[in-house]
Enzyme design. Sequence first.
Site, mmCIF file in Angstrom:
data_model
loop_
_atom_site.group_PDB
_atom_site.id
_atom_site.type_symbol
_atom_site.label_atom_id
_atom_site.label_comp_id
_atom_site.label_asym_id
_atom_site.label_seq_id
_atom_site.Cartn_x
_atom_site.Cartn_y
_atom_site.Cartn_z
ATOM 1 N N PHE A 167 -28.056 -97.648 77.694
ATOM 2 C CA PHE A 167 -28.376 -99.074 77.860
ATOM 3 C C PHE A 167 -29.207 -99.220 79.121
ATOM 4 O O PHE A 167 -28.753 -98.894 80.216
ATOM 5 C CB PHE A 167 -27.115 -99.940 77.973
ATOM 6 C CG PHE A 167 -27.454 -101.402 78.017
ATOM 7 C CD1 PHE A 167 -27.641 -102.122 76.848
ATOM 8 C CD2 PHE A 167 -27.651 -102.055 79.224
ATOM 9 C CE1 PHE A 167 -27.999 -103.475 76.881
ATOM 10 C CE2 PHE A 167 -28.010 -103.406 79.260
ATOM 11 C CZ PHE A 167 -28.181 -104.115 78.083
ATOM 12 N N ASP A 252 -31.108 -94.118 86.162
ATOM 13 C CA ASP A 252 -30.735 -95.532 86.124
ATOM 14 C C ASP A 252 -29.332 -95.666 86.729
ATOM 15 O O ASP A 252 -28.340 -95.330 86.092
ATOM 16 C CB ASP A 252 -30.767 -96.021 84.667
ATOM 17 C CG ASP A 252 -30.358 -97.488 84.521
ATOM 18 O OD1 ASP A 252 -29.717 -98.028 85.455
ATOM 19 O OD2 ASP A 252 -30.652 -98.082 83.468
ATOM 20 N N LYS A 279 -27.470 -105.008 89.847
ATOM 21 C CA LYS A 279 -26.034 -105.332 89.861
ATOM 22 C C LYS A 279 -25.427 -105.404 91.259
ATOM 23 O O LYS A 279 -25.605 -106.398 91.961
ATOM 24 C CB LYS A 279 -25.293 -104.350 88.966
ATOM 25 C CG LYS A 279 -25.560 -104.607 87.470
ATOM 26 C CD LYS A 279 -24.641 -103.780 86.599
ATOM 27 C CE LYS A 279 -24.845 -104.017 85.111
ATOM 28 N NZ LYS A 279 -24.149 -105.171 84.603
HETATM 29 C C1 LIG Z 1 -27.322 -98.903 83.242
HETATM 30 C C2 LIG Z 1 -27.917 -100.263 83.097
HETATM 31 N N1 LIG Z 1 -29.240 -100.417 83.195
HETATM 32 C C3 LIG Z 1 -29.819 -101.619 83.095
HETATM 33 C C4 LIG Z 1 -29.080 -102.754 82.864
HETATM 34 C C5 LIG Z 1 -29.747 -104.091 82.736
HETATM 35 O O1 LIG Z 1 -29.504 -104.841 83.877
HETATM 36 P P1 LIG Z 1 -29.696 -106.436 83.866
HETATM 37 O O2 LIG Z 1 -28.659 -106.987 82.963
HETATM 38 O O3 LIG Z 1 -29.555 -106.827 85.302
HETATM 39 O O4 LIG Z 1 -31.066 -106.694 83.354
HETATM 40 C C6 LIG Z 1 -27.688 -102.645 82.760
HETATM 41 C C7 LIG Z 1 -26.861 -103.835 82.500
HETATM 42 O O5 LIG Z 1 -25.739 -103.753 82.050
HETATM 43 C C8 LIG Z 1 -27.088 -101.374 82.885
HETATM 44 O O6 LIG Z 1 -25.771 -101.208 82.773
#
Ligand SMILES: Cc1ncc(COP(=O)(O)O)c(C=O)c1O
Length: 430
Positions: A167, A252, A279
Amino acid sequence: MSTETGPKPPAAAGSGVGPADEQWLDRYAGSLMGVFGTPQRVLVRGSGCTVQDADGREYLDLLGGIAVNALGHAHPALTAAVGRQLETLGHVSNFFTSPAQVALAEKLLKITGAPAGSKVFFANSGTEANEAAFKLARRNGAAAPGTDGGADAAPARTRILALEGAFHGRTMGALALTAKAAYRTPFEPLPGGVDHLPFGDVDALRAAVDETVAAVILEPIQGEAGVRPLPAGYLQAAREATAAAGALLIIDEVQTGVGRTGRWFASEGVLPDAMTLAKGLGGGFPIGALITFGERASGLLTPGQHGTTFGGNPVATAAGLAVLETIEAEHLLDHSATVGAGLRAALAAVDGVTEVRGEGLLIGFDLDADIAPAAVTAALDAGFIINAPGPRTLRLAPPLILTAEAAATFTAALPGILAAARAASSKGQP
Ligand SMILES: Cc1ncc(COP(=O)(O)O)c(C=O)c1O
């Protein structure tokens, strides 16, 4: 550090949504786009690890806004930093910079152990940080060995490898990196060139990373997939394979970064070409970041090739700086590692829990039946906010200030929560 030990019992345990919440939820249904379903409660304030709904009921927040509220709610260091910055200078365009922006970039480079020439790009969210990473990968596809190079050249290598279960966000580029068909298919065609490899399979990775690949993007622990850590050695294998092929390794750490796993970053020990954060970095104030490591990766995006109005905003970066400084000042890396280890051990001893995963205060645990959504509802009625990333998987990502005493109130309540969930599920209730 918070000294609270847990929430007061909800005013009417087991009664579901209260009347004040109900009124707001009616108004919500009439005014908000229905992409999130019906909110579970209407939250009006928070302090430390507890939040309160419109009916005055308190909950122990074991989800922390999904790994966001690193310092809990209304931490004085964060509210003071945001207030002070807003009173001084709230926003400037990116024709200008501000001390907060520079100081946060420097701090991030310091805590990541970044080598000389490393740089930071600020965005507003995780998906935007990954959009920037996607564009970085495209530019590596133009500049990688054996290609024409040049800032204006179209990429010759366009393949990006991500993992099944990944994700990375919901905007089109990040969505192309995200694996789940239900999120992707309604919005096709997505930006092309992305292939998803089997999760955790080093041989498949080594076989796939060749001179057609511009980048590999990985989460050290897949949070949305149920807190699924990459097997030991996988990140290192990815580092070696990408380096040999001239591909970027992008990690990520949107969910895992900034102390969430009891370390600053879950990928510590492997230096990627780029890392994305969001986050927990703002502790509740929206911010995202792309960090590029070393001169080469940092030179791939040239002036004019990317931008944002709000990214790097003085208030957001002041918030980020306050979060990082408070994590250090309150020793929250060690604290969250210790509380997390105790919490995982206690969860593993609960009847009906079949597996516990995660590090620090990013915890996933599996149940012996498909009752996780019902357990979320039962937990809420018992005064705890948790989350179900799968039908039999629960996730906790509480504030890093969570105390062992507060955590113990949840593990003590869990058998009753699971019993209530089983009873509700057998009646067909969520
Ligand atoms: C690993 C990861 N990358 C990217 C995102 C996307 O972040 P945002 O919701 O701030 O766009 C998330 C959100 O849950 C995530 O867990």
